[in-house]
Structure formats: C-alpha cells, structure tokens
Motif scaffolding. Structure first.
Motif, mmCIF file in Angstrom:
data_model
loop_
_atom_site.group_PDB
_atom_site.id
_atom_site.type_symbol
_atom_site.label_atom_id
_atom_site.label_comp_id
_atom_site.label_asym_id
_atom_site.label_seq_id
_atom_site.Cartn_x
_atom_site.Cartn_y
_atom_site.Cartn_z
ATOM 1 N N GLY A 6 14.188 -11.613 0.726
ATOM 2 C CA GLY A 6 14.363 -12.675 -0.250
ATOM 3 C C GLY A 6 13.091 -13.087 -0.959
ATOM 4 O O GLY A 6 13.110 -13.991 -1.796
ATOM 5 N N LEU A 7 11.968 -12.441 -0.635
ATOM 6 C CA LEU A 7 10.686 -12.734 -1.259
ATOM 7 C C LEU A 7 10.072 -11.440 -1.782
ATOM 8 O O LEU A 7 10.251 -10.368 -1.193
ATOM 9 C CB LEU A 7 9.722 -13.385 -0.272
ATOM 10 N N TYR A 8 9.346 -11.560 -2.885
ATOM 11 C CA TYR A 8 8.558 -10.444 -3.402
ATOM 12 C C TYR A 8 7.152 -10.566 -2.825
ATOM 13 O O TYR A 8 6.490 -11.586 -3.005
ATOM 14 C CB TYR A 8 8.513 -10.482 -4.933
ATOM 15 N N TRP A 9 6.690 -9.518 -2.141
ATOM 16 C CA TRP A 9 5.460 -9.611 -1.376
ATOM 17 C C TRP A 9 4.305 -8.882 -2.051
ATOM 18 O O TRP A 9 4.465 -7.761 -2.546
ATOM 19 C CB TRP A 9 5.662 -9.038 0.020
ATOM 20 N N ILE A 10 3.147 -9.537 -2.059
ATOM 21 C CA ILE A 10 1.888 -8.902 -2.412
ATOM 22 C C ILE A 10 0.900 -9.211 -1.296
ATOM 23 O O ILE A 10 1.121 -10.134 -0.494
ATOM 24 C CB ILE A 10 1.322 -9.384 -3.772
ATOM 25 N N LYS A 11 -0.161 -8.420 -1.211
ATOM 26 C CA LYS A 11 -1.159 -8.696 -0.185
ATOM 27 C C LYS A 11 -2.544 -8.300 -0.686
ATOM 28 O O LYS A 11 -2.691 -7.406 -1.527
ATOM 29 C CB LYS A 11 -0.846 -7.963 1.117
ATOM 30 N N ALA A 12 -3.551 -9.006 -0.169
ATOM 31 C CA ALA A 12 -4.947 -8.655 -0.390
ATOM 32 C C ALA A 12 -5.483 -8.133 0.925
ATOM 33 O O ALA A 12 -5.310 -8.766 1.979
ATOM 34 C CB ALA A 12 -5.747 -9.863 -0.847
ATOM 35 N N ALA A 13 -6.104 -6.958 0.896
ATOM 36 C CA ALA A 13 -6.627 -6.343 2.114
ATOM 37 C C ALA A 13 -8.110 -6.077 1.966
ATOM 38 O O ALA A 13 -8.587 -5.717 0.884
ATOM 39 C CB ALA A 13 -5.889 -5.034 2.401
ATOM 40 N N ILE A 14 -8.836 -6.286 3.054
ATOM 41 C CA ILE A 14 -10.265 -5.977 3.077
ATOM 42 C C ILE A 14 -10.512 -5.114 4.313
ATOM 43 O O ILE A 14 -10.179 -5.519 5.438
ATOM 44 C CB ILE A 14 -11.123 -7.265 3.074
ATOM 45 N N PRO A 15 -11.022 -3.907 4.131
ATOM 46 C CA PRO A 15 -11.142 -2.973 5.264
ATOM 47 C C PRO A 15 -12.163 -3.402 6.311
ATOM 48 O O PRO A 15 -11.988 -3.116 7.500
ATOM 49 C CB PRO A 15 -11.546 -1.661 4.592
ATOM 50 N N CYS A 16 -13.238 -4.086 5.887
ATOM 51 C CA CYS A 16 -14.273 -4.525 6.828
ATOM 52 C C CYS A 16 -15.076 -5.652 6.175
ATOM 53 O O CYS A 16 -14.876 -5.971 5.007
ATOM 54 C CB CYS A 16 -15.191 -3.363 7.226
#
Length: 204
Positions: free
Chosen positions: A88-98
């Motif tokens: 029911g939600l549109y998902w985005i994400k911010a990722a940082i490897p280290c």
C-alpha cells in the motif's frame, strides 16, 4: 552499512515529489571521509537505481549532510503491492555502503515542500530579518489556490540578513580590496569568516 526507507502514500507514479529533510547538521562527522549516498525505488520486490540528474532532479541536502529539499521524478513503473515491505506504499530508500557517520541524523521529513523567500521590496520591513520567522508563522497563501489544501511551516526561517549600514559598507569594501576573497594571512581568514557568518563575534 546504512539504509533509510521512505514509504509514500497516495503517490501518483510518474510525477514529481519534493521532500524536505530537516537534519541535525552538527551530528555529521566532519572528519570522516565522505561516502556518496545512493537512492533506489522498489518495483516488484526489486530495488532499482534512482539516477542523479534523471530521477533525482535536485538535492539541496548535499548528500543528507545539511537541511534542504530533494526533488524526485518518481518512475512510472513503481509498484505498491510488494511483499518485502508493507503493501500500500510506494517505497524509496537511501543507502550508504560505508562511513555512515558522515551523514547527519534526521529530525523530520516532509513531502510537498517548497522554499519561500522574503522579497526585498520597498513595502517590506527589512529590519524584520534581525530575528528568524518563528515556526508556524506562515499558515496560508496570499492568493488562495484551490489546488493547495493546507500550508505548514514546521521550522523557523533561516539565512536572513538586514541591509548593511553605511559604515559597514566602507569597511567591507576596504577589506575586499586587501584580500580579494583569497585568504593568505591570518587577518584575511578572520575577515572572510566574520563577513560570511555575521553571528560569530570573534575569530582568532
């Protein structure tokens, strides 16, 4: 090493969304080497890249290190019936490897954000800029718009400076003729910092 998941409700895929990220800017480790953030969106349980300059139209946060607005062009193929995260939600994400300590901690996030600026017109009181405009001072538009349901100002204003006095004008010009915005001596560093940050009382 670090992920920030954002679920968007009532999103229309293929449209633009501006999100204000209010950050605790002093929490970022300034001595840590910067690592670039990577943004993704979720389509059929698969994370796909949001590209800078294409889906990420503008980033005023400098990689989530300072408060600002990030403007996204949401892909039309986003899905909300995913099983890896709540449906029911549109998902985005911010990722940082280290080196996740190089980004700031988040105070709040607000969608449909815009930046409003004080206009330097004759009818406006420029001395009002001495004090920031308190949060929730702006609550409506000057000219009503049926497309805008509600106006919110969750944080106080920032960046305002009163017009300089005549004495300061001559002082600033004289110092500029000396260092020409290029610091060589200690005096130059002091003057450049004091001019750029008026709230600082003394630089040594």
């Amino acid at each position: 090493e670090g992920n920030l998941f954002i679920g968007l409700q009532n999103l229309v895929p293929g449209t633009n969304v501006s999100i204000l990220f209010q950050l605790a800017e002093a929490t970022a480790d300034s001595e840590s080497e910067r690592e670039s953030l990577v943004w993704y969106y979720l389509e059929n349980n698969e994370w796909k890249l949001l590209r800078t300059g294409f889906e990420i139209l503008k980033d005023d946060t400098d990689g989530l290190t300072t408060s600002g607005i990030i403007k996204f062009a949401m892909p039309a193929n986003m899905t909300f019936e995913n099983s890896v995260l709540p449906k029911g939600l549109y998902w985005i994400k911010a990722a940082i490897p280290c080196k996740s300590r190089s980004v700031s901690e988040i105070i709040g996030m607000h969608t449909q954000a815009i930046r409003a600026s004080f206009t330097n017109e004759d009818a406006n009181d420029k001395l009002r800029l001495i004090q920031p405009l308190e949060a929730n001072s702006v609550s409506k538009l000057k000219d009503a718009d049926s497309a805008v349901k509600k106006i919110m100002q969750p944080y106080e204003s920032f960046g305002g400076r009163v017009p300089e006095e005549e004495g300061h004008f001559y002082l600033r010009v004289s110092e500029l003729l000396r260092h020409k915005n290029r610091a060589i001596q200690k005096f130059d560093y002091e003057r450049l910092v004091l001019e750029a940050f008026p709230k600082i009382f003394k630089v040594k």
